[in-house]
Design a protein around this motif. Structure first.
Motif, PDB file in Angstrom:
ATOM      1  N   HIS A  37      -6.462   0.436  -4.478  1.00  0.00           N
ATOM      2  CA  HIS A  37      -6.608  -0.422  -3.290  1.00  0.00           C
ATOM      3  C   HIS A  37      -6.867  -1.877  -3.665  1.00  0.00           C
ATOM      4  O   HIS A  37      -7.371  -2.168  -4.748  1.00  0.00           O
ATOM      5  CB  HIS A  37      -7.760   0.080  -2.428  1.00  0.00           C
ATOM      6  CG  HIS A  37      -7.492   1.415  -1.805  1.00  0.00           C
ATOM      7  ND1 HIS A  37      -8.475   2.247  -1.328  1.00  0.00           N
ATOM      8  CD2 HIS A  37      -6.325   2.068  -1.586  1.00  0.00           C
ATOM      9  CE1 HIS A  37      -7.930   3.348  -0.843  1.00  0.00           C
ATOM     10  NE2 HIS A  37      -6.627   3.270  -0.990  1.00  0.00           N
ATOM     11  N   VAL A  38      -6.532  -2.746  -2.733  1.00  0.00           N
ATOM     12  CA  VAL A  38      -6.807  -4.166  -2.921  1.00  0.00           C
ATOM     13  C   VAL A  38      -7.740  -4.612  -1.796  1.00  0.00           C
ATOM     14  O   VAL A  38      -7.373  -4.548  -0.630  1.00  0.00           O
ATOM     15  CB  VAL A  38      -5.501  -4.985  -2.915  1.00  0.00           C
ATOM     16  CG1 VAL A  38      -5.797  -6.475  -2.932  1.00  0.00           C
ATOM     17  CG2 VAL A  38      -4.641  -4.602  -4.116  1.00  0.00           C
ATOM     18  N   GLY A  39      -8.931  -5.035  -2.153  1.00  0.00           N
ATOM     19  CA  GLY A  39      -9.918  -5.413  -1.128  1.00  0.00           C
ATOM     20  C   GLY A  39     -10.294  -6.873  -1.172  1.00  0.00           C
ATOM     21  O   GLY A  39     -11.099  -7.333  -0.366  1.00  0.00           O
ATOM     22  N   CYS A  40      -9.745  -7.615  -2.123  1.00  0.00           N
ATOM     23  CA  CYS A  40     -10.116  -9.031  -2.181  1.00  0.00           C
ATOM     24  C   CYS A  40      -9.057  -9.785  -2.957  1.00  0.00           C
ATOM     25  O   CYS A  40      -8.101  -9.205  -3.461  1.00  0.00           O
ATOM     26  CB  CYS A  40     -11.479  -9.221  -2.834  1.00  0.00           C
ATOM     27  SG  CYS A  40     -11.495  -8.943  -4.612  1.00  0.00           S
ATOM     28  N   ASP A  41      -9.252 -11.095  -3.050  1.00  0.00           N
ATOM     29  CA  ASP A  41      -8.304 -11.905  -3.806  1.00  0.00           C
ATOM     30  C   ASP A  41      -9.027 -12.742  -4.838  1.00  0.00           C
ATOM     31  O   ASP A  41      -8.507 -13.720  -5.327  1.00  0.00           O
ATOM     32  CB  ASP A  41      -7.474 -12.766  -2.855  1.00  0.00           C
ATOM     33  CG  ASP A  41      -8.220 -13.087  -1.579  1.00  0.00           C
ATOM     34  OD1 ASP A  41      -9.436 -13.334  -1.656  1.00  0.00           O
ATOM     35  OD2 ASP A  41      -7.595 -13.067  -0.496  1.00  0.00           O
ATOM     36  N   CYS A  45     -14.188  -7.139  -5.731  1.00  0.00           N
ATOM     37  CA  CYS A  45     -14.567  -5.905  -5.045  1.00  0.00           C
ATOM     38  C   CYS A  45     -14.408  -4.648  -5.880  1.00  0.00           C
ATOM     39  O   CYS A  45     -15.093  -3.658  -5.653  1.00  0.00           O
ATOM     40  CB  CYS A  45     -13.776  -5.762  -3.745  1.00  0.00           C
ATOM     41  SG  CYS A  45     -12.057  -5.279  -3.999  1.00  0.00           S
ATOM     42  N   GLY A  46     -13.517  -4.651  -6.832  1.00  0.00           N
ATOM     43  CA  GLY A  46     -13.371  -3.485  -7.707  1.00  0.00           C
ATOM     44  C   GLY A  46     -12.612  -2.311  -7.119  1.00  0.00           C
ATOM     45  O   GLY A  46     -12.514  -1.266  -7.752  1.00  0.00           O
ATOM     46  N   ALA A  47     -12.054  -2.466  -5.919  1.00  0.00           N
ATOM     47  CA  ALA A  47     -11.317  -1.356  -5.300  1.00  0.00           C
ATOM     48  C   ALA A  47     -10.056  -1.020  -6.099  1.00  0.00           C
ATOM     49  O   ALA A  47      -9.483   0.050  -5.945  1.00  0.00           O
ATOM     50  CB  ALA A  47     -10.945  -1.704  -3.863  1.00  0.00           C
ATOM     51  N   CYS A  48      -9.654  -1.943  -6.966  1.00  0.00           N
ATOM     52  CA  CYS A  48      -8.366  -1.834  -7.656  1.00  0.00           C
ATOM     53  C   CYS A  48      -8.483  -1.339  -9.085  1.00  0.00           C
ATOM     54  O   CYS A  48      -7.514  -1.413  -9.833  1.00  0.00           O
ATOM     55  CB  CYS A  48      -7.719  -3.217  -7.660  1.00  0.00           C
ATOM     56  SG  CYS A  48      -8.735  -4.396  -8.584  1.00  0.00           S
ATOM     57  N   VAL A  49      -9.668  -0.863  -9.479  1.00  0.00           N
ATOM     58  CA  VAL A  49      -9.866  -0.495 -10.889  1.00  0.00           C
ATOM     59  C   VAL A  49      -8.982   0.683 -11.297  1.00  0.00           C
ATOM     60  O   VAL A  49      -8.909   1.697 -10.598  1.00  0.00           O
ATOM     61  CB  VAL A  49     -11.348  -0.169 -11.178  1.00  0.00           C
ATOM     62  CG1 VAL A  49     -11.512   0.433 -12.582  1.00  0.00           C
ATOM     63  CG2 VAL A  49     -12.211  -1.408 -11.040  1.00  0.00           C
TER      64      VAL A  49
HETATM   65  S1  FES Z   1      -8.824  -6.187  -5.364  1.00  0.00           S
HETATM   66 FE1  FES Z   1     -10.854  -6.834  -5.352  1.00  0.00          FE
HETATM   67  S2  FES Z   1     -11.321  -6.824  -7.463  1.00  0.00           S
HETATM   68 FE2  FES Z   1      -9.259  -6.275  -7.443  1.00  0.00          FE
END
Ligand code: FES
Ligand code: FES
Lengths: 155, 778
Positions: A37-41, A45-49
């Motif tokens: 997932h992508v939660g920020c730019d 947020c770490g959703a994309c780990v």
């Molecule tokens: S999408 Fe938020 S840290 Fe990668």
């Protein structure tokens, strides 16, 4: 456009990528692996780990081109033969997720933490999850789950 | 073996999909031939739009269309009306409501206001084109603070709304309260702010719209908490019948209020998708979400408490000025008025209370409900003034609270705010919280902290809440021959687990295998009505609808069972999925009854195949009153001002608990958001320019794993409410009511020897450090 070859969840992938394409976009938009997932730019947020060669990486902060030659594991590649990974199981048992949006990143980060420090304690979990935001759970159950999942991974 | 009935900590059905990355959130959906949209937003807090030139942008590669306010007005699209339940001023005239269009027409009034929609083949093409759209602005003076907005000479946001005034409101008995204050031995007064914050779900907002030329129908997939109400809003904007818009919410990654309202973007997408005859997707980026997701709280309040010489409360007077931003959003004006009024005074016994609220316009992103919407503000106000009174009068704050709580035998009671508190036991909940808090060990912990150069403080904060949201809800169940059941409900989970807890109710009542129940929500075609989620209504209203539905099924199932056993429906008893005739001991399983319901030959007269399928609408009459008590122990480093919340203890009275694991999750999630508000979160606009200062996750702090205390929770389950058939009192927002006052008061307790009496939230280390330094300097 550069051509890259890599392995994603054990499957060899070759792709022509724009130089500015992010690894998160390669996974989500080109390979259809939308569990990442992508939660920020701003890489917060770490959703994309995901795991790149076994190490946890924020896939929004890495270019797809940089992933050339690597082995990548995403959340979709964690469960084996329809059986949840012990960390996934622990998240479920401990109600460590609500909306589930942060969850793929949390789980991938937690698996990496438990692999790197098999006997990690609560403080190490908190520190290790510094870069992973959850807005739903209040974290306590996530910490519990990581401890339980790490224990299960030790076997 | 896992048990699935009411009260069991059933593991969640939805988890498997979320844990394996196979959930379907809005950004995971990729229709064929989809185009992408970007919303061009105002860079000014207040400015006239002299012109928009999109010629260059329109001719750039991949651009499919640009929509501006001029186009919008030319189409005669309608503004979105507010649905605030408080909609008249004290003098009886209607609230001042400026038109809220999906696009700014000739003036922008906050940073982030939509100015144009750009549609392109790809997001990056739209981004490039956005740079080329020339908007000619003539800047105007802006005001972002609601108190200043009401002052004479403040910049006027709306030409025809004098003084930026939306409406005023009062509740309670003004004269009685004045009398109480006149006769008081002590009057304590405090000015405080409940700062502006934003919900920040980790999934940002987003939507996909399409139009089917052949049927003339629109389809909208949207990360929303409320499909039915918003369908009607968007249909109203576009002047189409609601039936022509099919609105669906996929898996939604958290909402907390911020995905509740009728936002501008979906109407823009729907319109543009018809125009270019392609589906269009829009996903908000994170920075955009800080500017363009609704904000919450933001109240400037004066609260006064009247006490007699023994410390008994005589009266409470609260005056609040709430910021609602540049427009009346979906229910924005309700929060600082009716929303904050109802639970004034918390769980304390007040002979008299009076509340005044004003909603004011400013040049900020509009405000709408955020987790609690007025009740956290009310709870913070009463708990801060009580703590201050204890300090100023030299009374133990625990004692002062204890003696003023509504006694158990005073219930049921209508508070002076008209809130119908039916069941509960405030003193018992309070004492249980204290007991959990290990007060005996506190002195030693204070000494241990002191040895490290740290100050330790404790505070306890009982709270009284009330639920809200739409009073009606639909539940329907359809059976299949194999005994499985498809449940459809109009309330909505955005992470709270109703996909599990609703089937739990059905399984408990009908003895149907939990794993054979599927669940559908968030689809205007699946349920005729639906109140979505908001005001902690899911279990109270949605759960009650499911129970009512189950009960109606049961009546019919008993008739079929009796028919199969040649006996009377009244003699049928259902236990663990088997109907037994209490007289003859003969039995038949529910699975068999379901199978029989599909065979005309096995049905009693008057019943037809599919007889068990049931649709029902439940309507709540009176809102419930969740309540409880939080306590917190904190450590403060006087050298740096940093605060560490070490431990929190919570006892909640949510009536009947359907799934304790999920209820605990609601409490902890609420505490995290309450802690965030207490210590770190704040939406800040630059006072002069009106620019948003906290426009990214680098500037807006959210709690992380290491911000959280150890949380210990318990439920007080001895007082289910009779206001709904399940006996539940909504649990979703309680954490946001209890945590901020418990934490802030604990910090002030730690600093009591330093003479610090008040610090405005958020209690960042800088503010705490300054407060200590200022108190020292006298
Ligand atoms: S999408 Fe938020 S840290 Fe990668
Ligand atoms: S479960 Fe919703 S953000 Fe973590």
């Amino acid at each position: 456009m550069p051509v890259i070859s890599l392995s994603v969840n054990g499957i060899p992938v070759t792709a022509e990528v724009e130089p500015r394409l992010l690894l998160s976009s390669l996974l989500r938009d080109h390979l259809g692996l939308t569990g990442t997932h992508v939660g920020c730019d701003t890489s917060q947020c770490g959703a994309c780990v995901v795991h790149v060669d076994g190490k946890p990486v924020k896939s929004c902060a890495m270019l797809a081109a940089q992933a050339d030659g690597t082995q990548i594991t995403t959340i979709e590649g964690l469960a084996q033969k329809g059986k949840l990974h012990p960390m996934q199981e622990a998240f479920r048992d401990n109600h460590a997720l609500q909306c589930g949006f942060c969850t793929p990143g949390m789980v991938m980060m937690s698996v990496a933490l438990a692999t790197e420090q098999p006997d990690l304690d609560e403080a190490a979990v908190c520190k290790g999850l510094e870069g992973n935001l959850c807005r739903c759970t209040g974290y306590q159950n996530i910490i519990k789950a990581v401890m339980a999942g790490a224990k299960a991974m030790r076997g | 073996m896992e048990k699935y009935g009411i009260g069991q900590p059933v593991r969640r059905k939805e988890d498997v999909r979320f844990l394996t990355g196979t959930g379907t959130y809005i950004d995971d959906i990729k229709p064929d031939n989809v185009a992408h949209a970007l919303v061009l937003r105002s860079t000014h807090a207040h400015a006239k739009i002299l012109g928009i030139d999109g010629t260059e942008a329109e001719n750039m590669p991949g651009i499919l269309g640009i929509v501006t306010g001029k186009d919008w007005i030319a189409e005669d699209f309608q503004p979105m009306p507010t649905k605030s339940a408080v909609n008249k001023k004290i003098d009886g005239t209607p609230l001042n409501q400026p038109p809220r269009h999906a696009l700014a027409i000739d003036r922008v009034r906050y940073v982030g206001e939509p100015v144009a929609l750009i549609v392109a083949e790809t997001v990056s093409q739209a981004q490039d084109a956005a740079e080329a759209v020339e908007v000619d602005y003539e800047e105007l003076e802006a005001v972002t603070d609601q108190v200043k907005a009401l002052e004479p000479g403040a910049p006027q946001i709306w030409d025809d709304i004098e003084g930026n005034f939306c409406l005023d409101f009062e509740l309670g008995d003004k004269e009685e309260t004045e009398k109480a204050f006149k006769g008081a031995d002590h009057v304590i007064k405090l000015d405080l702010r409940n700062q502006c914050v934003t919900a920040t779900p980790i999934e940002t907002r987003g939507a996909i719209a399409s139009y089917d030329k052949d049927t003339g129908k629109y389809f909208l997939q949207n990360a929303t908490q409320n499909v039915h109400a918003n369908r009607d809003t968007f249909a109203g904007v576009l002047k189409i019948p609601s039936e022509d818009l099919h609105h669906v919410a996929p898996d939604v990654g958290g909402g907390f209020g911020a995905k509740n309202s009728g936002y501008p973007e979906p109407s823009l997408l729907l319109y543009a998708s018809k125009k270019i005859d392609r589906p269009i997707k829009w996903i908000s980026d994170r920075n955009e979400s800080f500017a363009a997701d609704t904000h919450g709280r933001d109240q400037a309040t004066t609260v006064e408490l009247a006490l007699d010489k023994d410390g008994m409360f005589l009266g409470l007077r609260t005056k609040t000025i709430g910021n609602i931003g540049a427009y009346c959003w979906t229910v924005g004006p309700f929060t600082p008025t009716g929303g904050s009024a109802r639970t004034q005074g918390g769980p304390y016994y007040f002979p008299a209370m009076h509340y005044t609220g004003i909603a004011a316009f400013t040049n900020t992103m509009p405000l709408d409900p955020y987790r609690g919407a007025g009740r956290p503000e009310g709870s913070f106000q009463i708990e801060r003034i009580v703590e201050l009174a204890a300090r100023e009068l030299g009374i133990d704050p625990v004692e002062l609270r204890r003696k003023n709580l509504m006694p158990a035998d005073s219930l049921p009671r209508k508070t002076p705010m008209g809130l119908d508190v039916d069941t509960g036991n405030f003193p018992e909940v309070f004492e249980r919280t204290l007991k959990m808090s290990d007060r005996a060990g506190f002195a030693k912990r204070v000494a241990d902290s002191a040895a490290k150069g740290l100050k330790r403080g404790f505070a306890i904060a009982p709270y009284l809440e009330c639920t809200g949201g739409g009073p009606k809800e639909f539940a329907g169940v359809k059976f299949a021959r194999d005994g499985s059941a498809a449940l459809r409900v109009g309330s909505m989970s955005t992470g709270m687990g109703q996909e599990t807890s609703m089937p739990q109710i059905l399984s408990d009542r009908l003895g149907i295998d939990f794993d054979k129940i599927t669940y559908v929500q968030g689809d205007t075609d699946a349920t005729p009505i639906g109140g979505g989620h908001g005001g902690s209504r899911n279990m109270e209203v949605g759960g009650s609808a499911v129970l009512q539905c189950a009960n109606e099924v049961l009546v019919k199932a008993k008739q079929i069972a009796a028919h199969l056993l040649n006996s009377n429906a009244d003699d049928m008893e259902l236990s663990e999925g088997v109907f037994t005739d209490v007289k003859t001991d003969q039995s038949v399983s529910m699975v068999d009854v379901v199978a029989a319901s599909f065979e005309q030959s096995r049905l009693p007269d008057g019943m037809e195949e599919g007889a068990l399928d049931t649709d029902t609408i439940y309507e709540r009459e009176i809102i419930s009153c969740p309540n409880g008590c939080h306590s917190a122990e904190v450590e403060v480093d006087p050298e740096t001002g940093s605060v560490n919340v070490e431990h929190m203890w919570v006892v909640d009275d949510f009536g009947t608990i359907i799934n304790p694991m999920l209820a605990d999750g609601q409490v902890m999630g609420g505490i995290a958001q309450g802690l965030g508000q207490a210590l770190m979160e704040e939406i800040i606009y630059d006072e002069d320019s009106g620019q948003l200062v906290t426009g990214s996750l680098m500037d807006y702090a959210l709690p992380r794993a290491d911000s959280m205390p150890k949380m210990e929770m318990a439920f007080f389950e001895d007082a289910p409410t009779a206001k709904n058939p399940l006996g539940v009192k909504g649990s979703g927002e309680a954490g946001c009511c209890g945590a901020p006052p418990a934490i802030v008061n604990a910090v002030l307790d730690a600093l009591k020897d330093d003479g610090v009496l008040h610090i405005e939230m958020p209690l960042t280390s800088e503010k705490v450090w300054r407060a200590i330094a200022e108190a020292k300097a006298g």
